[in-house]
Write an enzyme that holds these catalytic residues in place. Structure first.
Site, PDB file in Angstrom:
ATOM      1  N   GLU A  20       0.070  -1.692   5.583  1.00 12.14           N
ATOM      2  CA  GLU A  20       1.171  -0.797   6.351  1.00 12.14           C
ATOM      3  C   GLU A  20       0.447   0.260   6.980  1.00 12.14           C
ATOM      4  O   GLU A  20       0.787   0.619   7.819  1.00 12.14           O
ATOM      5  CB  GLU A  20       2.273  -0.874   6.063  1.00 12.14           C
ATOM      6  CG  GLU A  20       3.615  -0.986   6.972  1.00 12.14           C
ATOM      7  CD  GLU A  20       4.257   0.194   6.775  1.00 12.14           C
ATOM      8  OE1 GLU A  20       5.044   0.622   8.087  1.00 12.14           O
ATOM      9  OE2 GLU A  20       3.872   1.037   5.757  1.00 12.14           O
ATOM     10  N   ASP A  23       0.975  -1.296  -0.249  1.00 13.40           N
ATOM     11  CA  ASP A  23      -0.224   0.124   0.082  1.00 13.40           C
ATOM     12  C   ASP A  23       0.767   1.497   0.025  1.00 13.40           C
ATOM     13  O   ASP A  23       2.245   0.921   0.285  1.00 13.40           O
ATOM     14  CB  ASP A  23      -1.262   0.018   0.972  1.00 13.40           C
ATOM     15  CG  ASP A  23       0.014   0.136   2.674  1.00 13.40           C
ATOM     16  OD1 ASP A  23       0.769  -0.412   2.453  1.00 13.40           O
ATOM     17  OD2 ASP A  23      -0.776   0.502   3.755  1.00 13.40           O
TER      18      ASP A  23
END
Length: 410
Positions: free
Chosen positions: A173, A80
């Site tokens: 994350e 991400d």
């Protein structure tokens, strides 16, 4: 290393921006696209035990090519990109043989300037990959993904001695949720490294203790002409709260081992308001003191309000400093340090003014320092990475695998 650049450009072309405040993991559909792509690529490379969990973690194993009781190690990156800036329609610019001065970011007035970012003075002659000024780049952490994938291919192509190499790619994350669903037992590595750092040489095993703070304020709105003694302005209360937070302990006024309070958003009206802070500190006692400070501020500002008006404060810990977990296994850092030295890189061991999946994983029984990627200025339009830095990261990953192959049974 053309394949390294090719991989990186492919990964950043996918919009994988994560979204805070969402229960599902991964928080966005775009992350699934990259996760499925990586799963397929690992299978094509011949890795075994390739899996994609229902919570969006890809795992795979490059089997050992030498015999003996060699510890299995892992390398981890996240798919991400930050919610702080757009990651849609990323259009990278490749600047070969950087000669200094400003770099125009797309068409317009945006530039990447050594005046604002002096590190550029150290990168003369290198190949820089920048944004076009409209999005972030996604080197955090797609550079890490490309480096891990290229390191796997290098180990295979050159038949470099290594034990079992586990790899994992995680979601969310950037919103603090990816590692919460990481199956350490299934990963089955003795230790691991996140490849999620910055400039060449960074080797990090200290990070912030982190918490999020949500403050909900309920006021009372009446016509301002008849408001005396009746109106309770939620926005005014929010302003009073922020005025109580130490102004010299903010991200823009701190560095090194200094912690901070950071107001990330505020919205509302006279009737209701909501504030979001993050709290960061390396020292656990100071971290707890910062949380108490926020509670004291809310209590002070809320004192004497009408019963129908109130201030509600919720604090949620995000992650803790991995230092105490990692230093119990000094060889994990020693191997990475030696790998860098062997690759003619000067290790730069400094605290992470942020967090990585490795922080949470270290507390889950998987010691997990952080390695550099060669990227800079994450989470914004000035983000960039050097191809040479990425190549160095690949070399270090490969060398770590090679050095670990000499540690039989340790």
């Amino acid at each position: 290393m053309d394949k390294l650049l090719e991989r990186f450009l492919q990964y950043v072309s996918l919009d994988t921006q994560s979204k805070p405040g969402v229960r599902q993991v991964p928080s966005t559909e775009g992350q699934w696209k990259l996760l499925r792509l990586l799963q397929a690529q690992l299978e094509e490379m011949g890795l075994v035990k390739v899996t994609l969990s229902e919570k969006g973690t890809v795992m795979g194993t490059l089997p050992a090519n030498v015999e003996g009781d060699i510890p299995a190690i892992g390398f981890i990156s996240h798919v991400d990109t930050s919610p702080d800036f757009s990651g849609k329609n990323v259009n990278p610019q490749i600047v070969e043989n950087y000669r200094g001065g400003d770099i125009a970011l797309g068409i317009g007035d945006e530039v990447l300037s050594p005046v604002m970012f002096p590190v550029l003075h150290q990168l003369l002659g290198q190949t820089l990959i920048t944004t076009d000024g409209k999005t972030l780049l996604g080197a955090d952490d797609k550079a890490g993904i490309a480096e891990i994938m290229t390191a796997l291919a290098t180990l295979q192509a050159k038949n470099i001695p290594h034990g079992d190499i586990r790899v994992a790619f995680t979601p969310d994350e950037e919103v603090g949720k990816g590692a919460k669903h990481f199956d350490v037992e299934a990963f089955d590595a003795r230790w691991a490294y996140t490849v999620d750092g910055g400039g060449v040489g960074e080797l990090e095993f200290e990070n912030f203790n982190a918490a999020s703070v949500t403050i909900k304020i309920v006021g009372n709105n009446v016509h301002p002409g008849t408001a005396k003694g009746v109106m309770v302005n939620a926005l005014s209360l929010a302003a009073r709260i922020h005025a109580e937070v130490p102004a010299d302990e903010a991200p823009e006024t701190t560095e090194g081992y200094e912690g901070f309070y950071h107001l990330t958003s505020i919205k509302g009206s006279v009737d209701r308001a909501e504030m979001h802070y993050i709290i960061r500190d390396f020292d656990r006692k100071h971290f707890e003191a910062r949380k108490r400070k926020m509670m004291e501020i809310a209590k002070k500002v809320g004192k004497g309000l009408h019963p129908d008006c109130y201030i509600e404060l919720v604090i949620e810990d995000s992650y803790y400093n991995m230092h105490e977990q990692v230093i119990a296994h000094p060889h994990v850092v020693d191997i990475a340090r030696q790998a860098m030295v062997d690759c003619d890189i000067e290790p730069q061991m400094k605290p992470i003014r942020g967090g990585t999946d490795g922080a949470q994983l270290s507390f889950m029984g998987l010691p997990c320092p952080n390695l550099f990627t060669g990227g800079y200025n994450y989470h914004g339009k000035h983000e960039f990475v050097t191809l040479e830095g990425m190549e160095k990261a690949v070399q270090v990953i490969v060398r770590i695998a090679e050095l670990t192959a000499t540690r039989k049974g340790k």
